[in-house]
Write a protein that holds these residues in place. Sequence first.
Motif, PDB file in Angstrom:
ATOM      1  N   GLY A 148      -5.062  -6.871   4.519  1.00  0.00           N
ATOM      2  CA  GLY A 148      -6.207  -6.264   3.875  1.00  0.00           C
ATOM      3  C   GLY A 148      -7.293  -5.840   4.847  1.00  0.00           C
ATOM      4  N   HIS A 149      -7.508  -6.632   5.920  1.00  0.00           N
ATOM      5  CA  HIS A 149      -8.575  -6.300   6.868  1.00  0.00           C
ATOM      6  C   HIS A 149      -8.275  -5.006   7.621  1.00  0.00           C
ATOM      7  N   TYR A 156       0.831  -1.206   0.000  1.00  0.00           N
ATOM      8  CA  TYR A 156       0.000   0.000   0.000  1.00  0.00           C
ATOM      9  C   TYR A 156       0.872   1.265   0.000  1.00  0.00           C
ATOM     10  N   GLN A 190      -8.768  -1.908   5.114  1.00  0.00           N
ATOM     11  CA  GLN A 190     -10.158  -1.652   4.730  1.00  0.00           C
ATOM     12  C   GLN A 190     -10.984  -1.010   5.842  1.00  0.00           C
ATOM     13  N   GLN A 191     -10.365  -0.713   6.954  1.00  0.00           N
ATOM     14  CA  GLN A 191     -11.101  -0.109   8.061  1.00  0.00           C
ATOM     15  C   GLN A 191     -11.228   1.403   7.879  1.00  0.00           C
ATOM     16  N   GLN A 196      -9.593   4.002   5.164  1.00  0.00           N
ATOM     17  CA  GLN A 196      -9.778   3.159   3.987  1.00  0.00           C
ATOM     18  C   GLN A 196      -9.578   3.929   2.683  1.00  0.00           C
ATOM     19  N   SER A 197     -10.158   5.130   2.598  1.00  0.00           N
ATOM     20  CA  SER A 197     -10.071   5.906   1.361  1.00  0.00           C
ATOM     21  C   SER A 197      -8.711   6.571   1.179  1.00  0.00           C
TER      22      SER A 197
END
Length: 318
Positions: free
Chosen positions: A256-257, A185, A260-261, A265-266
């Motif tokens: 990933g978990h 990321y 995605q929180q 997340q954005s």
Amino acid sequence: MGRQKTPLSRQLADIDLKLLRIFKAVVDAGGFSAAETELNIATSTISNYMSDLEKRLDMRLCTRGRAGFSVTEQGRVVYEATQELIEALEQFRNRINQTHHQLLGDLHVALAEQVIYVQNSGLVDTLREFNELAPGVKLHLHTQAAEAIPPMVADGSMHAGIAMLLYPQPQLRCEQLFDERMALYCGRGHELFGAPDNRQTLERLNDCSFIESFRMRAGHQFDPAMEHWRTQASAVHQESRLALILSGKFVGYLPGHLAQQQPWQSDLHPLLTRQFGYTNTYQLMIRPQNLQNRILSLFRELLLKHARPPEAPVLHPM
């Protein structure tokens, strides 16, 4: 004139067991300050406890000062004897538990950070059912970095550990529990934020600053392109790694978990997931000699029941 303290050689009391357990925790942590969080006791109080124990034993167990913390030769003997004593008490408790229907005692489990967020971990259901079946057992959950957990289980500091394995652990019984998908990321503000998964993005990665991780070390890289990556930061815990990525200056791996929180997340963008993504498989680690521990056996049984095992072979273990 105060009452003279009774030497430990004459009498073993509850206070002695307490002091010995504190001493073991201090040695395991590597110092008074480091043990403060684990024991939930102020450093000054720990120091007083250690002074009291040294008086009862009439021994100098450790040195502390500007040169740092170290254990004396006598301290090492006491530490090893304390380990043997705690294990003997555990065996005694197991023998007694075998004669009763109700389980009584303590269960210490080390968890890799962020396990609670893995949806298929089964941990919450395990804890709920375990408490219903063994309400007399006091649960102790300890969050640790993944690499720190196997040694803690191996030396008896923890009854069990739940983490991915970075290296083989032949001295432990390890059983697969569930998977976690890892991806590369960058954060909002980074030059690759929103970049497509193409060759140009792959080439631009060579100019990025990376956060060091196990998969980037020589001998553990699973893609030749990783050999050209420059590690400019390090962060053992995922929260720290997340902060570095969100700064927009670094590229690094996150599960990933976690990515995605909300609310971040954005503000995170995955990069070339097909090429650089990989799967961690979490495992339950226990010492084979502890299989007869009824408390641990129940916890293991429930965890294996509730955790969803890996659905596919591990691609690139962390």
